[in-house]
Design an enzyme around this catalytic site. Structure first.
Site, PDB file in Angstrom:
ATOM      1  N   ASN A 120       5.766  -3.624   9.278  1.00 26.58           N
ATOM      2  CA  ASN A 120       5.801  -2.209   8.910  1.00 26.58           C
ATOM      3  C   ASN A 120       6.406  -1.967   7.438  1.00 26.58           C
ATOM      4  OD1 ASN A 120       4.948  -2.022  11.500  1.00 26.58           O
ATOM      5  ND2 ASN A 120       6.891  -1.106  12.199  1.00 26.58           N
ATOM      6  N   HIS A 166     -18.272  34.508 -15.818  1.00 29.30           N
ATOM      7  CA  HIS A 166     -19.650  34.850 -14.704  1.00 29.30           C
ATOM      8  C   HIS A 166     -20.801  34.222 -14.974  1.00 29.30           C
ATOM      9  CE1 HIS A 166     -16.988  38.195 -12.989  1.00 29.30           C
ATOM     10  NE2 HIS A 166     -16.879  38.418 -14.336  1.00 29.30           N
ATOM     11  N   SER A 287     -37.747  10.220 -14.555  1.00 29.23           N
ATOM     12  CA  SER A 287     -38.341  10.357 -13.504  1.00 29.23           C
ATOM     13  C   SER A 287     -39.586   9.308 -13.176  1.00 29.23           C
ATOM     14  CB  SER A 287     -38.725  11.802 -13.342  1.00 29.23           C
ATOM     15  OG  SER A 287     -39.815  12.026 -12.263  1.00 29.23           O
ATOM     16  N   TYR A 327       6.558   3.925  12.439  1.00 29.36           N
ATOM     17  CA  TYR A 327       5.274   3.514  12.370  1.00 29.36           C
ATOM     18  C   TYR A 327       4.505   3.703  13.389  1.00 29.36           C
ATOM     19  CZ  TYR A 327       1.581   0.334  11.490  1.00 29.36           C
ATOM     20  OH  TYR A 327       0.407  -0.137  11.330  1.00 29.36           O
ATOM     21  N   GLN A 332      -2.487   2.392   9.848  1.00 26.85           N
ATOM     22  CA  GLN A 332      -3.429   1.514   9.166  1.00 26.85           C
ATOM     23  C   GLN A 332      -4.798   2.139   8.723  1.00 26.85           C
ATOM     24  OE1 GLN A 332      -3.903  -2.557  11.110  1.00 26.85           O
ATOM     25  NE2 GLN A 332      -6.109  -1.830  11.921  1.00 26.85           N
ATOM     26  N   LYS A 335      -5.649   2.891   4.373  1.00 25.86           N
ATOM     27  CA  LYS A 335      -6.210   2.331   3.177  1.00 25.86           C
ATOM     28  C   LYS A 335      -7.447   2.325   2.709  1.00 25.86           C
ATOM     29  CE  LYS A 335      -3.011  -0.887   4.984  1.00 25.86           C
ATOM     30  NZ  LYS A 335      -2.928  -0.222   6.219  1.00 25.86           N
TER      31      LYS A 335
HETATM   32  N1  ARG Z   1      -2.287  -3.786   9.475  1.00 29.03           N
HETATM   33  C1  ARG Z   1      -1.032  -2.792   9.949  1.00 29.03           C
HETATM   34  C2  ARG Z   1      -1.284  -1.726   8.794  1.00 29.03           C
HETATM   35  O1  ARG Z   1      -1.973  -1.641   8.021  1.00 29.03           O
HETATM   36  C3  ARG Z   1       0.288  -3.677   9.306  1.00 29.03           C
HETATM   37  C4  ARG Z   1       1.522  -3.135   9.888  1.00 29.03           C
HETATM   38  C5  ARG Z   1       1.336  -3.610  11.475  1.00 29.03           C
HETATM   39  N2  ARG Z   1       2.328  -3.150  12.236  1.00 29.03           N
HETATM   40  C6  ARG Z   1       2.500  -3.100  13.445  1.00 29.03           C
HETATM   41  N3  ARG Z   1       3.660  -2.787  13.855  1.00 29.03           N
HETATM   42  N4  ARG Z   1       1.475  -3.514  14.286  1.00 29.03           N
HETATM   43  O2  ARG Z   1      -0.782  -0.883   9.166  1.00 29.03           O
END
Ligand code: ARG
Length: 467
Positions: A120, A166, A287, A327, A332, A335
């Site tokens: 975490n 405008h 084109s 968490y 997850q 990202k």
């Molecule tokens: N792959 C997880 C994420 O991106 C990492 C953390 C996982 N932690 C857990 N308590 N399962 O969040």
């Protein structure tokens, strides 16, 4: 997903349509993040080296084990960099992929790396480091975009173009002034980036799962080693906070909005009907059927990338909304949103920088357009106020009549003979023609921040000193 329909754990009849391998495989597929979080490998290894070094310094692990760990991690780093690393989905994520490989390389000492740490705080660290680097890159890219605009503004401090409200011709402005409007926008974006770097400049590592740890760790030491200003103050917040990612996405969305406005202007300006700019071949395409065409594809794509970035922002806000502390695995999903937005933003800024640098500006077309549409009507009204002592409201009315007359004659204000103007108001003299040209109009607008070339040069000097 394997296509093996003879698998003994074969898919559930009711809902397993595409999952030939049964529930375990589904769990693996939904759970694994290695497909995208492998992007964090360098940050993960840096973080682990700093953590192991601190553990040894604090006497929590032996120096011997630390040396093995650091050596092993560096080996893994070069394996990944050279493409000689096999990522495994069974090992879920980048953290466990690296740790498992470390165990193969150095044996039992590898098991000591995860002392006083959890995935975490590890993922919070890796992701923060990544976002911080991305913000630093964005800052540099914005600086280059601003520089491109400053050069064009300098070159065109006196070039007259129509200013619009405008999207109707309003008053003449200079192209340099218009360029400097974008410098202001991207300058604000850049200061938002700088603030965001300041906000996230705290090290999460050592928050552990959520409660901190009983080991005598030194979080100030790891913070310093990893280039953070200080450690975060609350371990629960540390592992549940993704504000830094949302802040990045908000900044990206605002910058994207600015970029899309510029993109739209470039699309309009490069039409044959406007003809204000010509894009270089490098940033346009032809084109396949219409040989005469030159399409502003890069500008159109910049305009579209904004949609993706906005989508990422809304996605992450929605993922985080309502999550209980600390968490949750929902996080997850942060990202991919950030990676995708970062790629879009980088591409959009780079493409815009190129377009702005390379485009040919047709000053003759701009000037001709600036003079049409009675763009100096306000100058006539202002002249009547200044020279004939009329209240502005009356001057506005007189000017309206002059515009109506010019319109009926199909000519410009400056083309109306003096006798016509005097029939509308007897105090008008031939001096009025001095203010009816577009050059005179822009030169007169010397108020702070105005479009007069002298003011535009002042604005350029201000930004040159800050870029
Ligand atoms: N792959 C997880 C994420 O991106 C990492 C953390 C996982 N932690 C857990 N308590 N399962 O969040």
């Amino acid at each position: 997903m394997a296509d093996d329909t003879t698998d003994t754990k074969s898919s559930n009849q009711m809902w397993g349509g595409r999952f030939a391998s049964g529930p375990d495989a589904i769990m693996e597929e939904i759970n694994a993040s290695i497909g995208f979080d492998k992007k964090l490998f360098a940050q993960d290894i840096r973080g682990s080296i700093a953590h192991a070094t601190m553990l040894a310094h604090q006497g929590i692990i032996s120096t011997d084990d630390k040396d093995k760990i650091v050596h092993g991690l560096n080996t893994i780093l070069s394996e990944i960099e050279s493409g000689n690393f096999e990522f495994s989905r069974q090992l879920e994520d980048i953290h466990m992929n690296v740790e498992a490989r470390l165990a193969t390389l150095i044996g039992p000492a590898a098991g000591r790396l995860h002392t006083a740490r959890s995935r975490n705080d590890q993922v919070a660290l890796d992701f923060r480091l990544w976002v911080k680097e991305e913000l630093q890159k964005t800052e540099q890219m914005l600086t280059r975009l601003i520089a491109a605009f400053l050069d064009r503004a300098e070159e065109h401090a006196e070039s007259v173009m129509p200013g619009f409200t405008h999207l109707q011709t309003a008053q003449p402005v200079t192209f340099g002034h218009h360029c400097m409007a974008y410098v202001e926008m991207f300058g604000r974006d850049r200061s938002r980036v700088r603030h965001a770097i300041e906000h996230l400049d705290e090290s999460p590592i050592g928050a552990a799962a959520l409660a901190g740890t009983g080991y005598p760790i030194d979080r100030h030491m790891t913070a310093k080693a990893l280039g953070f200003r200080e450690p975060t103050r609350n371990s629960i917040d540390t592992v549940s906070d993704r504000d830094f990612a949302i802040e990045f996405l908000s900044i990206a969305a605002i910058a994207g909005m600015h970029l899309s406005r510029l993109a739209e202007e470039i699309v309009i300006w490069s039409t044959p009907q406007f003809g204000f700019v010509r894009l270089s071949d490098a940033f346009s395409t032809g084109s396949s059927i219409m040989p005469q065409k030159k399409n502003p594809d890069a500008a159109e794509l910049v305009r579209a990338k904004t949609g993706r970035i906005n989508g990422s922002l809304v996605a992450l806000l929605t993922i985080m909304k309502g999550l209980p502390l600390a968490y949750s695995k929902d996080m997850q999903e942060d990202k991919e949103q950030v990676f995708d937005a970062a790629e879009s933003l980088e591409l959009a800024i780079a493409a815009m920088t190129g377009m702005v640098r390379d485009m040919t500006v047709n000053t003759a077309r701009m000037k001709a357009a600036a003079g049409s549409g009675y763009s100096t009507a306000t100058d006539l009204a202002d002249w009547l106020v200044r020279e004939a002592g009329l209240p502005f409201r009356d001057a506005h009315h007189v000017t309206g009549r002059a515009v109506a007359l010019a319109e009926s004659k199909g000519c410009d204000l400056a083309e109306l003979p003096l006798s016509d103007l005097q029939a509308i108001h007897p105090d008008i003299t031939d001096k009025v023609y001095d203010v009816l040209t577009v050059e005179a109009s822009v030169a007169s607008r010397k108020s702070f921040g105005g479009t007069a070339p002298s003011e535009v040069r002042r604005q350029i000097a201000f930004w040159r000193a800050r870029n």
